[in-house]
Design a protein around this motif. Sequence first.
Motif, PDB file in Angstrom:
ATOM      1  N   TYR A 170     -83.180  20.334  44.883  1.00  8.76           N
ATOM      2  CA  TYR A 170     -81.944  20.468  43.824  1.00  8.76           C
ATOM      3  C   TYR A 170     -81.439  21.990  43.967  1.00  8.76           C
ATOM      4  O   TYR A 170     -82.093  23.015  44.668  1.00  8.76           O
ATOM      5  N   TYR A 171     -80.224  22.464  43.642  1.00 10.32           N
ATOM      6  CA  TYR A 171     -79.743  23.666  43.475  1.00 10.32           C
ATOM      7  C   TYR A 171     -79.870  24.185  42.118  1.00 10.32           C
ATOM      8  O   TYR A 171     -79.661  23.623  41.167  1.00 10.32           O
ATOM      9  N   THR A 172     -80.232  25.460  42.186  1.00 10.77           N
ATOM     10  CA  THR A 172     -80.238  26.206  40.814  1.00 10.77           C
ATOM     11  C   THR A 172     -79.596  27.573  40.969  1.00 10.77           C
ATOM     12  O   THR A 172     -79.464  28.168  42.102  1.00 10.77           O
ATOM     13  N   GLN A 216    -103.403  14.952  31.150  1.00 15.48           N
ATOM     14  CA  GLN A 216    -102.602  15.260  32.286  1.00 15.48           C
ATOM     15  C   GLN A 216    -102.104  16.639  32.351  1.00 15.48           C
ATOM     16  O   GLN A 216    -101.731  17.070  31.257  1.00 15.48           O
ATOM     17  N   ILE A 217    -102.157  17.308  33.184  1.00 15.35           N
ATOM     18  CA  ILE A 217    -101.609  18.829  33.492  1.00 15.35           C
ATOM     19  C   ILE A 217    -100.818  18.560  34.698  1.00 15.35           C
ATOM     20  O   ILE A 217    -101.065  18.146  35.563  1.00 15.35           O
ATOM     21  N   THR A 218     -99.445  19.387  34.541  1.00 16.45           N
ATOM     22  CA  THR A 218     -98.632  19.339  35.534  1.00 16.45           C
ATOM     23  C   THR A 218     -98.419  20.548  36.346  1.00 16.45           C
ATOM     24  O   THR A 218     -98.226  21.765  35.673  1.00 16.45           O
ATOM     25  N   TYR A 219     -98.773  20.668  37.343  1.00 15.91           N
ATOM     26  CA  TYR A 219     -98.740  21.657  38.146  1.00 15.91           C
ATOM     27  C   TYR A 219     -97.509  21.774  38.981  1.00 15.91           C
ATOM     28  O   TYR A 219     -97.342  20.848  39.981  1.00 15.91           O
ATOM     29  N   THR A 220     -96.629  22.730  38.789  1.00 15.47           N
ATOM     30  CA  THR A 220     -95.244  22.598  39.622  1.00 15.47           C
ATOM     31  C   THR A 220     -95.189  23.780  40.475  1.00 15.47           C
ATOM     32  O   THR A 220     -95.173  24.920  39.877  1.00 15.47           O
ATOM     33  N   PHE A 221     -94.831  23.549  41.710  1.00 15.80           N
ATOM     34  CA  PHE A 221     -94.729  24.479  42.600  1.00 15.80           C
ATOM     35  C   PHE A 221     -93.241  24.631  43.107  1.00 15.80           C
ATOM     36  O   PHE A 221     -92.803  23.266  43.344  1.00 15.80           O
ATOM     37  N   ARG A 222     -92.556  25.474  43.061  1.00 16.07           N
ATOM     38  CA  ARG A 222     -91.041  25.653  43.442  1.00 16.07           C
ATOM     39  C   ARG A 222     -90.916  26.502  44.448  1.00 16.07           C
ATOM     40  O   ARG A 222     -91.489  27.775  44.528  1.00 16.07           O
ATOM     41  N   PHE A 223     -90.178  26.285  45.532  1.00 18.47           N
ATOM     42  CA  PHE A 223     -89.792  27.124  46.524  1.00 18.47           C
ATOM     43  C   PHE A 223     -88.473  27.422  46.626  1.00 18.47           C
ATOM     44  O   PHE A 223     -87.483  26.484  46.627  1.00 18.47           O
ATOM     45  N   TYR A 224     -87.907  28.601  46.209  1.00 22.34           N
ATOM     46  CA  TYR A 224     -86.315  28.994  46.064  1.00 22.34           C
ATOM     47  C   TYR A 224     -86.049  29.735  47.428  1.00 22.34           C
ATOM     48  O   TYR A 224     -86.686  30.462  47.781  1.00 22.34           O
ATOM     49  N   ARG A 225     -84.817  29.188  47.892  1.00 18.05           N
ATOM     50  CA  ARG A 225     -84.293  30.068  49.127  1.00 18.05           C
ATOM     51  C   ARG A 225     -82.884  29.992  49.322  1.00 18.05           C
ATOM     52  O   ARG A 225     -82.248  29.099  48.782  1.00 18.05           O
ATOM     53  N   GLY A 282     -77.432  35.017  38.823  1.00 16.10           N
ATOM     54  CA  GLY A 282     -76.091  34.656  39.604  1.00 16.10           C
ATOM     55  C   GLY A 282     -76.359  34.127  40.867  1.00 16.10           C
ATOM     56  O   GLY A 282     -75.131  34.190  41.405  1.00 16.10           O
ATOM     57  N   ARG A 283     -77.444  34.348  41.446  1.00 14.75           N
ATOM     58  CA  ARG A 283     -77.442  33.401  43.007  1.00 14.75           C
ATOM     59  C   ARG A 283     -77.896  32.302  42.935  1.00 14.75           C
ATOM     60  O   ARG A 283     -78.585  31.630  42.163  1.00 14.75           O
ATOM     61  N   GLN A 284     -77.222  31.717  43.856  1.00 13.20           N
ATOM     62  CA  GLN A 284     -77.219  30.127  44.163  1.00 13.20           C
ATOM     63  C   GLN A 284     -78.591  30.065  45.083  1.00 13.20           C
ATOM     64  O   GLN A 284     -78.787  30.557  45.993  1.00 13.20           O
ATOM     65  N   TYR A 285     -79.566  29.080  44.626  1.00 16.87           N
ATOM     66  CA  TYR A 285     -80.727  28.880  45.434  1.00 16.87           C
ATOM     67  C   TYR A 285     -80.785  27.364  45.526  1.00 16.87           C
ATOM     68  O   TYR A 285     -80.651  26.583  44.729  1.00 16.87           O
ATOM     69  N   LEU A 286     -81.410  27.123  46.962  1.00 14.43           N
ATOM     70  CA  LEU A 286     -81.913  25.659  46.915  1.00 14.43           C
ATOM     71  C   LEU A 286     -83.562  25.678  46.629  1.00 14.43           C
ATOM     72  O   LEU A 286     -84.081  26.434  47.050  1.00 14.43           O
ATOM     73  N   VAL A 287     -83.868  24.837  45.629  1.00 15.92           N
ATOM     74  CA  VAL A 287     -85.150  24.720  45.229  1.00 15.92           C
ATOM     75  C   VAL A 287     -85.931  23.452  45.705  1.00 15.92           C
ATOM     76  O   VAL A 287     -84.999  22.151  45.694  1.00 15.92           O
ATOM     77  N   THR A 288     -86.906  23.518  46.527  1.00 17.70           N
ATOM     78  CA  THR A 288     -87.822  22.288  46.672  1.00 17.70           C
ATOM     79  C   THR A 288     -88.897  22.534  45.627  1.00 17.70           C
ATOM     80  O   THR A 288     -89.687  23.630  45.446  1.00 17.70           O
ATOM     81  N   GLU A 289     -89.018  21.216  44.911  1.00 24.55           N
ATOM     82  CA  GLU A 289     -90.280  21.063  43.989  1.00 24.55           C
ATOM     83  C   GLU A 289     -91.263  19.947  44.129  1.00 24.55           C
ATOM     84  O   GLU A 289     -90.841  19.239  44.561  1.00 24.55           O
ATOM     85  N   ILE A 290     -92.350  20.778  44.070  1.00 26.28           N
ATOM     86  CA  ILE A 290     -93.461  19.789  44.203  1.00 26.28           C
ATOM     87  C   ILE A 290     -94.398  19.494  43.067  1.00 26.28           C
ATOM     88  O   ILE A 290     -94.836  20.588  42.623  1.00 26.28           O
ATOM     89  N   LYS A 291     -94.731  18.775  42.225  1.00 27.57           N
ATOM     90  CA  LYS A 291     -95.499  18.399  41.404  1.00 27.57           C
ATOM     91  C   LYS A 291     -96.570  17.696  41.698  1.00 27.57           C
ATOM     92  O   LYS A 291     -96.558  16.778  42.516  1.00 27.57           O
ATOM     93  N   THR A 292     -97.965  18.472  41.002  1.00 27.16           N
ATOM     94  CA  THR A 292     -98.901  17.754  41.429  1.00 27.16           C
ATOM     95  C   THR A 292     -99.511  17.380  39.679  1.00 27.16           C
ATOM     96  O   THR A 292     -99.594  18.405  39.033  1.00 27.16           O
ATOM     97  N   PHE A 293     -99.950  16.327  39.606  1.00 32.84           N
ATOM     98  CA  PHE A 293    -100.637  15.810  38.426  1.00 32.84           C
ATOM     99  C   PHE A 293    -102.170  16.173  38.402  1.00 32.84           C
ATOM    100  O   PHE A 293    -102.700  15.441  39.041  1.00 32.84           O
TER     101      PHE A 293
END
Lengths: 610, 246
Positions: A217-219, A180-189, A223-234
Amino acid sequence: MKIMPNIIKSSIIFITLGITLTLAPCCLTLSFAADISISASVDKNVVSLDDQLLLEVNVSGSISNIPNPNIPELPNFTAYSSGRSQNISIVNGQMTSSVAFRYALVPKSTGKFTIPPITLNYEGKTYSTSGIPVEVTGQGKAPAQSPAPQTGTDYAAQAAAGKLFVTATLDKAKAYVNEQITYTFRFYRNIRLLSNPQYQPPNFQGFWTEDSTPKNYYTTVQGRQYLVTEIKTFLFATKPGKYELGNAILKCSIEDFSSNDPFSDEFFRNFFSGGKTQLLQTKPISLTIVPLPEKGRPDNFGGAVGHFNVSAGLDKKAVKANEPVTVSVTVSGKGNIKTVPEPDIGALPGFKKYETASSLTTDKNDSGVSGSKVFKTIIVPLSPGKVNIKPISFSFFDPGSARYRTVAAKPLVLDVSPAAPGSVAPDIRQMQSKSDIKVVNKDIAFIKTPEKPAVYSGYLHEKPWFIAFNVFLCVLYLGFFAFAKWQEKLKGDVAFARRIRASATARRHLKKAKALMNGDPKDYYSAISRAVLEFSADKMNVSAEGLTVPVLNELLSSRGTGAETMTNICEILSECDMVRFAPTSVTEEMKKSIYEKASITLTRLDRELK
Amino acid sequence: MMRKLLFTVPLCLLFFAVRLPAQDAKTLFTLGNSFYENGDYRKAAESYESIISRGVRSADVYFNLANSYYRTNNTGKAVVNYEKAALISPRDPEIRNNLEFLRALVNEPEIPFPENVPLFFNGLVSMNELSVFCSLVLTCLIICASAYLITRNRNLFYAGLILLLAAFLSGTAFALKIQYETAKRAVVISGPAEALNGPGKENTVAFTLPEGRKVRILGQNEQWAAVALPVEGYKGWMEKKNLEEF
């Protein structure tokens, strides 16, 4: 793939609230006291300076319109609201609703702090939570959602540059086949989107893929606040080799700030400009897939990689011979459960074994794909006795320890009692349901193999005998029809019938006369006279009785009979009368001549009479 | 004695002359079948073809020949022979099954509703069955009408009217069937074949047809045939060597 924007989320909440408000009046009559409880919690008590805290305030009670809690001043944090979710349940007419208010707290400085009690005012009463101690540490600890190092620099650069950016990471750069390899795509805005973003994953050719549900989630980055959308593909590689995962593309529409028209109102600008479409791309990532080691590979290894367990069971412990039993072998664990091969039950002497059906359940969470696959085999014991089925084993490759491992299920024991008299081993067709029919290959039907080929002799309607037969039928009918019509006419028209039959009658009388030639001359002449008279009468449709020579003459002449014929008739009739009524000697010659004269005259008369 | 012999010899010859192709056909058919069963489809096809070249026509032979052609990847020839078999015995389920299988294979569109009605009726009875039926109706009608002429029985009159209607309908069916069977249809036997915008190689290509597609022949000269695809509505000219009529 579409990411659910906040606007949809808030509209769902709005609808939920709407339903709540309409339900409220009927529920209020049932609830006697507003029983409100409030609690607050944080996702962690220790947080680093570049991370954030998630504060959740839960308010629940038997009221429908829960007011917002009052968040106290937090001098050491910046607080953002990150939404609310409502949950209403009505049990036995008693309504309970609970609302979770979520806030993201970004620390401003290090130290130990206490989040002061959060209060809520409802109908003059104040409800409050207790304080929560938190500790903000320095930068030492890595952030929880830290991107992988291979794209770290990239990430920082992008973070510095943009209001929105994407990253793609792999949890490992080198893996075994089927690991298993985890491919993580994150979109910060950190700006508002105008439409649903469109996610296009890279081409995962050469891999089995399992998608997981997107997560928000937020991260905080720099120093800047971002809303993150995370999509994981195994991903599970099917073949060894070097792979390069291409760009993942995200298309989204954002507010356009570039055209800075000082005279236009910001409201209208946001309203009317469709925004600008931005295309975000991740960098390609390379990946090496190595083959599974040859060394120590068990004989029954079927390609499973991960961590698995095997268990086996029978649906009955004791059966009669010839009765079916189901053996269920369950392989469960982490890894590409879809490709888990069937564990070998092995040869079962004294059993009839039927085909195996498998069912699959998969579960995907943050850490990867897990699940179980159940293989059900129907076996039929053929003879009585206590049967031990040897333990069913299953081998897999554990990438963590880089070793092959074999696990085995507990041995199975089956108590077989003698068969019911007359029973036979069941047929497979009775045990498999109709849905088990599988069309494997469609093909043409096989050739025909009769003793000899049925010879086709061509079109029937082109055969002369067939045409002749049908024509004959038609002609036959026409003949029949004409005959019937003829008969009909004879029956209906007396004059016609007499005329038609006249010759036949005359001929009959003449024949009779001929027979009398050697007998009494009176009878002979009487027959001749009768033939002539009746023929004439029939032809003209008058009565033969009392037909005298003058009357006959008159009638014949009116119908255009020739003079000679008329004279002949007169002569014949008078000669006949002479012989019949006066004593005259008659010679043979006279008899012959009168007969001939009569025949000729009648033929003539037939022709001349109209 | 001599006279008797003289009379017998031609009779025997006549007997063999009639008997020989049938006997041959049976042997060749069995031979072809055994070739087919052993997987030698090319030889099987040759055996069946030699039966047909002897002037024997048989749905069984056409069917087996078509199967052999299909196995040797001659889809077009397979379709032609299935169609020939279907003309002789239109209700045979195996012939229908294989025709349908090949229709799907070459992506031939199904004929839509109003146009498929005559096709449906043509698939119900063969030409000869219809001939026999028509003849039977005619016989019954004539017997009934004759009996009526004699007896003047009212019931016979009504029976006659019904039979007359039946005769009219079956006669119409017969005429339509003749029209259907004599309409020229062909299959593309080597494809993809080009259909040009006119008879002659100098014309531009209108469309191409894959092997196994059925076309209607509108007219022809020595080398070229004007073809039409009824469902798609295309028309063009094709070289006759690429087509085989059925």
